[in-house]
Design a protein around this motif. Structure first.
Motif, PDB file in Angstrom:
ATOM      1  N   SER A   1     -24.458  67.242  75.525  1.00  0.00           N
ATOM      2  CA  SER A   1     -24.308  66.363  75.859  1.00  0.00           C
ATOM      3  C   SER A   1     -22.895  65.707  75.317  1.00  0.00           C
ATOM      4  O   SER A   1     -21.612  64.837  75.982  1.00  0.00           O
ATOM      5  CB  SER A   1     -24.824  64.851  75.356  1.00  0.00           C
ATOM      6  OG  SER A   1     -25.026  64.810  73.937  1.00  0.00           O
TER       7      SER A   1
ATOM      8  N   SER B   1     -32.874  64.135  78.066  1.00  0.00           N
ATOM      9  CA  SER B   1     -31.173  64.717  77.341  1.00  0.00           C
ATOM     10  C   SER B   1     -31.351  66.494  77.201  1.00  0.00           C
ATOM     11  O   SER B   1     -30.873  66.714  76.524  1.00  0.00           O
ATOM     12  CB  SER B   1     -31.623  64.085  75.571  1.00  0.00           C
ATOM     13  OG  SER B   1     -31.945  62.636  75.883  1.00  0.00           O
TER      14      SER B   1
ATOM     15  N   HIS C   1     -27.824  62.944  81.919  1.00  0.00           N
ATOM     16  CA  HIS C   1     -27.363  64.346  81.248  1.00  0.00           C
ATOM     17  C   HIS C   1     -27.128  65.152  82.747  1.00  0.00           C
ATOM     18  O   HIS C   1     -25.921  65.544  82.938  1.00  0.00           O
ATOM     19  CB  HIS C   1     -28.868  65.181  80.358  1.00  0.00           C
ATOM     20  CG  HIS C   1     -27.958  65.493  79.809  1.00  0.00           C
ATOM     21  ND1 HIS C   1     -27.401  66.768  78.494  1.00  0.00           N
ATOM     22  CD2 HIS C   1     -28.489  64.816  78.719  1.00  0.00           C
ATOM     23  CE1 HIS C   1     -27.296  66.017  77.616  1.00  0.00           C
ATOM     24  NE2 HIS C   1     -27.817  65.619  77.355  1.00  0.00           N
TER      25      HIS C   1
ATOM     26  N   LYS D   1     -20.800  63.119  80.031  1.00  0.00           N
ATOM     27  CA  LYS D   1     -21.737  63.887  79.455  1.00  0.00           C
ATOM     28  C   LYS D   1     -21.333  65.069  81.149  1.00  0.00           C
ATOM     29  O   LYS D   1     -19.913  64.855  80.786  1.00  0.00           O
ATOM     30  CB  LYS D   1     -22.900  63.981  79.716  1.00  0.00           C
ATOM     31  CG  LYS D   1     -23.420  62.957  78.744  1.00  0.00           C
ATOM     32  CD  LYS D   1     -25.347  62.357  78.307  1.00  0.00           C
ATOM     33  CE  LYS D   1     -25.233  62.006  77.184  1.00  0.00           C
ATOM     34  NZ  LYS D   1     -26.939  61.286  76.713  1.00  0.00           N
ATOM     35  N   THR D   2     -22.290  65.329  81.933  1.00  0.00           N
ATOM     36  CA  THR D   2     -21.785  66.197  82.918  1.00  0.00           C
ATOM     37  C   THR D   2     -21.209  65.386  83.185  1.00  0.00           C
ATOM     38  O   THR D   2     -19.762  66.490  84.074  1.00  0.00           O
ATOM     39  CB  THR D   2     -22.453  66.561  83.678  1.00  0.00           C
ATOM     40  OG1 THR D   2     -23.769  65.982  84.126  1.00  0.00           O
ATOM     41  CG2 THR D   2     -23.923  67.857  82.459  1.00  0.00           C
TER      42      THR D   2
END
Ligand SMILES: *Cc1c(COP(=O)(O)O)cnc(C)c1O
Length: 436
Positions: A32, A173, A201, A227-228
């Motif tokens: 994450s 997650s 995510h 996160k991404t």
């Protein structure tokens, strides 16, 4: 400008300095985690922190909002464009808050939710019993198939028919495979439930077109942005055409004043910057590299005798089952931490260990890919993980691995390959004068 923090609060400055050095010196494999650009950091730490704002653009409870209205509108328009959404709310403080706002919009206390089991990849905010969600709503959970370790949509449909939830949550997650949001919508329709797609995510992969988008299918889409997607620590809610008309005002008031107070305008600005970055070709290239790195690392680890949950990965993360290596997730996390490789222990599907011990670890490539690590580095990292986890490492081995980690980190001193392309050489070193 004065180096104000260093002079006014040397204690906090010293801790920030040490944290910066830690980020510099370690290989970050927490799935994450990511590193924002300098531009996102600048917006986050800007004078917008001084502005008090409640409500939405054009409907504020304080005056002096002309510029922050323009900022929030800009962020909203960018989010809609990037994700092909009809509605975007940029005010949620985090992904969890975004979920709470959706619950408040469609559920009454005691209503039923069907989400993914925490131990099978789900998230705390999907109704774990010790959380606010778990205490207010009647939360039920689907699991992955024990053989394939993947979602079994027929099984989820059967469970949904049994439970009759008012809301189904799709999103995870720690699930390394693609999620079929269209199928989830069919299941939701069959039982008359709303569908929430939580893409915390995989949001960056979706933005880059590397994972199918839920926007056309889910009634509500929520996400974290750190996160991404590589933005500030914050959240966002999206809706497609089919639900925007009915729910726009309801979601607005569920976010504020339903679950939150005044707007974090600094985070809105940072999210606007993040969204602009995410529209660029270099962001798409980053996500392709992220997936390629994840593939290579997964294949290398399998070749070295590790078992991966579901046999591999379709996204930026993988779950290593360490039972064949004879160690627990906790022990693996500690061993890797001792050589500055950061991961988290993770429950595996049908895990027999306690959540504080776990049988596996979760490994992700988003942060190191931002840092510029490529296929060559993936082979080396697979070797290092293998060396640390396959046998009890000796003092000698640990020293060798530490040296190699430090060499890899020096090779990619920071983080900010996107800004290097723009000739902007900002690095953690320049901000904190780090040792290399
Ligand atoms: C990380 C995550 C969230 C939200 O986390 P925040 O820390 O509140 O941003 C929500 N859902 C899923 C599936 C996540 O992975």
């Amino acid at each position: 400008m004065n180096p104000c923090l260093e002079i006014s609060d040397p204690d906090v400055f010293a801790l920030l300095h040490r944290e910066a050095q830690r980020q510099q010196d370690s290989i970050e494999l927490i799935a994450s985690a990511n590193f924002t650009s300098r531009a996102v950091l600048e917006a986050t730490g800007s004078i917008l922190t001084n502005k008090v704002v409640e409500g939405y653009p054009g409907r504020r409870y304080f005056s002096g909002c002309e510029y922050v209205d323009a900022l929030e509108n800009l962020a909203i328009e960018r989010a809609k464009e990037l994700f092909g959404a009809t509605y975007a709310n940029l005010e949620p403080y985090t992904g969890s808050q975004a979920n709470h706002a959706v619950y408040l919009t469609v559920l009454k206390p005691g209503d039923r939710i069907l989400g993914m089991d925490l131990g099978h990849g789900g998230h705390l905010s999907h109704g774990a019993k010790f959380t606010m969600t778990g205490k207010i709503y009647d939360c039920h959970f689907y699991k992955v198939d024990p053989e394939t370790e993947r979602l079994d949509y027929d099984q989820i449909l059967a469970q949904a028919k049994d439970i009759r939830p008012k809301l189904i949550i799709a999103g995870a997650s720690s699930y390394p495979r693609m999620i079929d949001f269209q199928r989830f919508r069919e299941i939701a329709d069959e039982v008359g439930a709303y569908l929430l797609a939580d893409i915390a995510h995989i949001c960056g992969l979706i933005a880059a077109g590397l994972h199918p988008s839920p926007v056309p299918y889910a009634h509500f889409v929520t996400t974290s942005t750190q996160k991404t997607l590589r933005g500030p620590r914050s959240g966002m809610i999206l809706m497609g055409e089919h639900s925007a008309a009915e729910f726009a005002r309801k979601i607005d008031s569920a976010v504020f004043p339903g679950v939150q107070g005044a707007v974090h305008v600094h985070a809105i600005a940072a999210k606007a910057v993040m969204l602009k970055e995410a529209m660029s070709e270099s962001f798409a290239a980053y996500q392709r590299q992220n997936l390629e790195n994840s593939q290579i690392l997964a294949e290398d680890l399998i070749a070295r005798g590790f078992r991966l949950v579901s046999g591999g990965t379709d996204n930026h993360l993988m779950l290593l089952d360490l039972s064949q290596q004879g160690i627990t997730g906790k022990e693996a996390e500690d061993r890797l931490a001792s050589v500055k490789i950061t991961v988290n222990k993770n429950l595996l599907p049908y895990d027999s260990q306690k959540p504080t011990v776990c049988s596996g670890i979760r490994v992700g490539t988003s942060a190191i890919t931002t840092r510029g690590f490529g296929s060559e580095e993936m082979h080396r990292i697979a070797d290092l993980i293998d060396t640390m986890l396959s046998d009890e490492p000796t003092v000698n081995t640990i020293a060798k691995v530490q040296a190699e980690v430090s060499q890899l980190c020096r090779l990619h001193p920071h983080i900010d390959s996107i800004y290097e392309q723009n000739g902007d050489r900002f690095t953690l070193e320049s901000q904190y004068q780090l040792q290399n």
